[in-house]
Scaffold this active site. Sequence first.
Site, short mmCIF file in Angstrom:
data_model
loop_
_atom_site.label_atom_id
_atom_site.label_comp_id
_atom_site.label_asym_id
_atom_site.label_seq_id
_atom_site.Cartn_x
_atom_site.Cartn_y
_atom_site.Cartn_z
N ASP A 46 1.01 -1.11 -0.08
CA ASP A 46 -0.02 0.02 -0.18
C ASP A 46 0.96 1.28 -0.14
O ASP A 46 2.00 1.23 0.22
CB ASP A 46 -1.04 0.03 1.22
CG ASP A 46 -0.06 0.17 2.42
OD1 ASP A 46 0.94 -0.54 2.69
OD2 ASP A 46 -0.36 0.75 3.21
N HIS B 261 1.57 -9.12 -3.23
CA HIS B 261 0.67 -7.99 -3.02
C HIS B 261 1.32 -6.67 -2.90
O HIS B 261 1.77 -6.24 -1.79
CB HIS B 261 -0.06 -8.24 -1.43
CG HIS B 261 -1.36 -7.31 -1.34
ND1 HIS B 261 -2.63 -7.50 -1.96
CD2 HIS B 261 -1.38 -6.18 -0.50
CE1 HIS B 261 -3.35 -6.64 -1.42
NE2 HIS B 261 -2.66 -5.60 -0.75
N ASP C 14 0.42 -17.50 -3.59
CA ASP C 14 1.14 -16.67 -4.30
C ASP C 14 0.33 -16.14 -5.09
O ASP C 14 0.29 -16.33 -6.48
CB ASP C 14 2.42 -17.49 -4.77
CG ASP C 14 3.21 -16.66 -5.65
OD1 ASP C 14 3.15 -15.28 -5.42
OD2 ASP C 14 4.05 -16.77 -6.41
N GLU D 225 2.15 -10.43 1.05
CA GLU D 225 2.34 -8.72 0.75
C GLU D 225 4.05 -8.48 1.01
O GLU D 225 4.72 -9.54 1.31
CB GLU D 225 1.48 -7.73 1.72
CG GLU D 225 1.82 -6.52 1.43
CD GLU D 225 0.81 -5.58 2.10
OE1 GLU D 225 -0.21 -5.75 2.65
OE2 GLU D 225 0.84 -4.14 1.99
#
Length: 538
Positions: free
Chosen positions: A153, A465, A509, A518
């Site tokens: 993020d 991620h 995965d 992540e």
Amino acid sequence: MYKRIFINQCGYLPYMEKLVTFNSTGIDKPVSFNVLKSDGASVYSGTAAKRSDNPSAKEINYIGDFSEVTAPGRYYITADGYGESDTFEIGADVYNDVFQKASAFFYLQRCGCAIPKRAGGIYSHGACHTEPAVVYGSNRKIDVSGGWHDAGDYGRYIAPAAMAVAQLMYAYEENKKLSSLYLSPDSEINDTKPSPFLDEIKYELDWMLKMQDSDGKLFHKVSCRSFCGFIMPDMEKEELVISPASVTATADFAAAAAMASRLYREADAEFSDTLANASKQAYQAMRSMTLEGGFKNPPEISTGEYGDACDTDERYWAAAELYKTFGDEQYRKDFEQLASEKIYHGYGWEDMGSYGNRAYITCGYPVDAGLAERIKASMLELADRLISNTLSDGYGASLTADGYIWGSNLYVACNGIHLYDAYKLTNDTKYLNAAAQQLHYLLGRNPMGLCYLTDCGTDAVKHPHHRPSGFNGRAMAGMLSGGPCSARLDELAKQMLSENTAPAKAIVDMTGSYSTNEVTVYWNSALVQLLAEVVQML
Ligand code: G3I
Ligand code: 9MR
Ligand code: ZN
């Protein structure tokens, strides 16, 4: 056919201990194996006789030792009924590329500036998150641009940032040789003095300095109100909000800035002074702060929380680190008071005690010799527990079956660092070997047979991620996946993992699995530190 032979896909230094794991579930007897050169010539035969009943992987493992193979070259391992292992290399510089890729990640996570095509390739983007951010609950707007995006993020959070810079500073201090090889993806940065590695750390520190309010406290984090979709960072245009200050952020910053003030003293006295002042101010602010239950996201904000109900270990680290840097009695008293109640451990974003221990036992100012001895004894006690896990686990992992939580790979790396600490204290190579096994686990000798660092080894995770990777449909190189998390905390983990999936195999995965796959700057920094520390000794 699925893999049954497991090694570190990124290879081994010539004189490292080299262990191979066989998944012998359903066979359960010692394994005769061969080590072959990549052209097929056999160079070593051995028997894997050490058995491990492995609850983390729900397997029976046999472990073989091929440390005798030291000649540089490319190899693989075979055994009847087991097929072939991935290929791997033995050589003096096998980890240089790993170190380079894992360190380049920080540059590519830079926020607040453009990442030019020449440096970022398909991950290049325009300057992102440059608008002034609003302080939560007010109309005040301030510039807090810069720093690294935390993870998959685009939030920027002080506690994990402090940990990441501390670990990179240790990597630098403990292994100048390796860190001096580092080249920034942006060739223009490579001219910066004293080194591109230190310049990268400074990029984060500059941002952290901006996150300090005029009263000395550190805002906990800055992000949009919620996570965006899988877009590039310069496409996220929502308003940036600065969350309220926290004790953990303030203490962690005080500590990291004190450490940095020491490290940059010679190269950049002005920056070092700025850090020193900011660190002392944060420390004084911290002393009168309390935050019952730790930081909690305000109701409108749902990005990473990094809540932590216990802030004593952050105060402990800060006191030790400021004492080591500045030598004031007050810091010493504060640390000794806290340490007399409890000796803390931990190199994570939440448990910072070990940074404090390291600072205190290496401090140049007078310390309480008795306390320093008790701290060292406690560090060894921890390392002995980790060794016993490592010796009983079929893959040499230092975690027990209940240790596969969110970011388990971080805890593997940090345990490696604890083991390295014990080696430094005793010179006993059993600790160093066990530390190196944590590295081998992360780079392929694990029950998944995956190299958890993208674009390294022969069979690495491919779909972490990570927004820029997801957006481009290709994983950025050099990112450490969080690794198995047995609690099934996202939809994909719930869907894709069966009830019987072993804890150490609970990873999906696929891009959507943020709880197992992540990436974060502070998982990478742990790997970089572990690598730098272990490799210099072998
Ligand atoms: O502390 C308990 C422990 O006592 C217990 O035995 C164990 C069993 O599950 O749980 C431990 O708590 C875990 C906690 O981390 C402490 O490490 C939680 O289960 C676990 O869910 C929690 O995970 C954190 C996650 O955010 C969710 O809050 C990760 O450590 C942390 O790395 C992760 O951070 C996210 C940011 O919020 C946003 N950016 C990406 C980043 C990585 O995914
Ligand atoms: O992408 C987010 C990741 O960075 C966080 O670690 C994770 C847990 O806080 O959340 C991810 O965002 C997801 C959100 O929580 C729920 N909707 C789907 C989002 C991912 O696509
Ligand atoms: Zn950004």
